[in-house]
Scaffold this active site. Structure first.
Site, mmCIF file in Angstrom:
data_model
loop_
_atom_site.group_PDB
_atom_site.id
_atom_site.type_symbol
_atom_site.label_atom_id
_atom_site.label_comp_id
_atom_site.label_asym_id
_atom_site.label_seq_id
_atom_site.Cartn_x
_atom_site.Cartn_y
_atom_site.Cartn_z
ATOM 1 C CG ASP A 1 -3.944 1.413 -7.189
ATOM 2 O OD1 ASP A 1 -3.675 1.694 -6.009
ATOM 3 O OD2 ASP A 1 -3.069 1.199 -8.045
ATOM 4 C CG ASP B 1 2.499 -3.586 -9.688
ATOM 5 O OD1 ASP B 1 1.515 -2.842 -9.859
ATOM 6 O OD2 ASP B 1 2.487 -4.547 -8.893
ATOM 7 C CG ASP C 1 -1.724 -1.245 -10.452
ATOM 8 O OD1 ASP C 1 -1.148 -1.366 -11.556
ATOM 9 O OD2 ASP C 1 -1.124 -1.251 -9.363
ATOM 10 C CE LYS D 1 -1.233 -4.444 -8.911
ATOM 11 N NZ LYS D 1 -0.285 -4.380 -7.786
ATOM 12 N NE ARG E 1 6.621 3.939 -6.263
ATOM 13 C CZ ARG E 1 7.206 2.996 -5.529
ATOM 14 N NH1 ARG E 1 8.528 2.962 -5.434
ATOM 15 N NH2 ARG E 1 6.492 2.107 -4.867
ATOM 16 C CD GLU F 1 0.439 1.827 -10.362
ATOM 17 O OE1 GLU F 1 -0.482 2.060 -9.572
ATOM 18 O OE2 GLU F 1 1.221 0.862 -10.220
ATOM 19 C CE LYS G 1 -1.879 4.360 -7.157
ATOM 20 N NZ LYS G 1 -1.253 3.258 -6.383
#
Length: 523
Positions: free
Chosen positions: A283, A342, A265, A272, A346, A344, A260
């Site tokens: 991230d 949020d 993010d 957030k 996956r 994202e 990933k």
């Protein structure tokens, strides 16, 4: 620390500690086994044998302790004498802490690491974490001199001979990988965007003689990568799927590492808050670890097909951003109703593992991600969480973590009870759980697995590294050592063979063994 070079040598040679400061480090019972004749040349004329023995007698590690031998030029430090069954025998986390706090200053320094042969790999990777590469402090630019830290291992126990040249080379490549991953994670998004991450991938590819496959921007949409495209389409720098492939002659199976790589993010339109957004440059930790591990694995020789798949995007806010209620068609052919932008990671990984299955023909798919904040609640700050369809691989991950210092602990794998959390009235699934109190880290991993199918006959491993990817304000390079150890049996390197957990006794139920026998063999 950014200008510090690590050098691993069989013997660091003799030197006055006033000209080359020294840290001697190990468990207390190991330090007592170091003969004065071995350290005398590194300590004299400043430290006598009597002073050395007196210093050892004062150490009382609880869990650690240190004692200066000569001003701030020479120090001896003791690691915990024992560790619990869920920790690494190397006490890797304490090695990093002691090096940060006890290593004397200087342009040319020496560390003598006293340990047993099985702890060499974990100890070296732990040392590397104490020397991050990234800094933008204004004072650092004025200190241009290159500093070096020479590391010598003194082995005690059964295999107490000198460290072999091949081992030193493996340690150099592994620690370079750890520091590379940490540098990428430490670098903010105004510098480490998807374009610059691709430059890092291209740089590694050029070094290894591999031309990466890159699919990006509108081509992602055209080819059906709705997860990666949907997450990254609002950002200035377009999303991308990049693949580095190693396909040697004689390979008997195909392995895919899927990382990933969310370079930042914001949470998207499910944005957030001001306290949870800072730090989201991290991230991309999964993709960074995959890159560092791939570089080291190929340099050390890898016998099977190995593909590193990077799912790169910036989850940003803009007129073109994905909205809650949007429905995306992913590469697996399944539709996903977005109920939380949020969640994202996956989505991009679902495309990545599906590509690994359909296009790369992978027998073993491992995805690594800073996926859920709930991981830190489930397994803590030091242990990554593993979710897998194989009891044998679950046990192997835990054992590999203890051997390399990148600790791992299992999550519940029970899709028949948990996957209903993603039920949608209008699509194949939603992307976020209905009940956040129902094992959300497990559920997030199951979302990824659903895009290759719960009945897929291969091995799928998911590693959530959200918490251990950093320690305080600094990246750890977590995951590099873990991947090298976990797949060490496929390496041509004897040290990685040694730390491989495969072939170990595993505590699994009889029914699990039967199911695992239908899956792909361990590497």
């Amino acid at each position: 620390m950014a200008n510090v070079g690590l050098q691993f040598q069989a013997s660091a040679g003799d030197s006055d500690p006033q000209s080359r400061p020294l840290l001697l480090l190990g468990q207390l019972h190991h330090l007592h086994r170091v003969p004065w004749s071995h350290v005398r040349g590194k300590l004299q004329p400043r430290v006598t044998e009597e002073l050395w023995q007196a210093a050892l007698s004062t150490l009382n590690p609880n869990p650690t302790d240190s004692c200066p031998l000569y001003l701030n030029y020479a120090t001896v430090a003791a690691l915990p004498c024992r560790v619990s069954r869920h920790n690494s025998p190397s006490a890797a986390h304490f090695i990093t802490r002691l090096v940060r706090t006890c290593l004397p200053p200087g342009a040319h320094r020496c560390i003598v690491m006293v340990c047993e042969q099985p702890e060499v790999f974990a100890s070296a990777c732990a040392l590397a974490r104490a020397f991050p590469l990234f800094t933008h402090r204004s004072g650092a630019s004025r200190r241009l001199e290159k500093k070096t830290v020479t590391v010598e291992f003194f082995l005690v126990g059964q295999d107490n001979g000198p460290v072999e040249v091949s081992t030193l080379q493996c340690l150099a490549n592994a620690t370079d990988g750890v520091r590379l991953a940490a540098r990428i994670v430490d670098t903010p998004c105004n510098e480490m965007n998807t374009d610059t991450f691709l430059e890092e991938i291209n740089k590694v590819g050029k070094e290894l003689g591999i031309i990466p496959t890159i699919i990006r921007d509108e081509e992602l949409k055209t080819r059906g990568f709705g997860g990666i495209y949907g997450v990254g389409k609002a950002a200035l720098h377009p999303p991308a799927l990049a693949v580095l492939s190693h396909t040697p002659d004689g390979a008997t199976q195909t392995i895919a590492w899927v990382g990933k790589g969310i370079v930042y993010d914001t949470g998207g339109l499910s944005i957030k808050g001001k306290t949870t957004m800072p730090g989201m440059k991290r991230d991309c930790g999964g993709a960074a670890a995959v890159l560092g591990a791939f570089r080291a694995a190929i340099k050390q020789g890898f016998k099977d097909n190995l593909h590193a798949v990077f799912c790169l995007a910036e989850n940003s806010v803009g007129p073109n951003a994905t909205r809650p209620d949007d429905i995306h068609l992913l590469y697996s052919g399944k539709t996903v109703e977005i109920n939380n932008t949020d969640a994202e990671g996956r989505l991009v990984l679902a495309d990545g593992v599906s590509y690994a299955c359909k296009d790369l023909g992978a027998d073993i798919i491992l995805d690594m991600a800073t996926l859920t904040g709930a991981q830190g609640i489930a397994t803590g700050k030091y242990h990554a969480a593993v979710l897998t369809n194989s009891a044998e691989w679950e046990a192997a991950c835990v054992k590999a973590g203890r051997k390399c210092g990148d600790l791992v602990h299992p999550l519940v794998y029970c899709p028949e009870l948990h996957f209903s959390e993603f039920t949608s009235a209008v699509a194949d699934m939603k992307n976020s759980v209905a009940d956040r109190d129902n094992s959300p880290s497990s559920c997030a991993g199951l979302f990824i697995a659903s895009h290759i199918g719960f009945d897929w006959p291969g091995v799928w491993v998911h590693l959530d590294i959200a918490a251990p990817v950093h320690a305080g304000e600094r990246a750890t390079g977590f995951g590099v050592a873990l991947l090298l150890a976990l797949f060490g049996r496929a390496s041509e390197d004897p040290l990685l063979n040694l730390v491989s957990p495969l072939g170990c006794e595993v505590d699994v139920e009889e029914g699990d063994v039967g199911r695992d026998s239908k899956r792909r063999r361990l590497v």
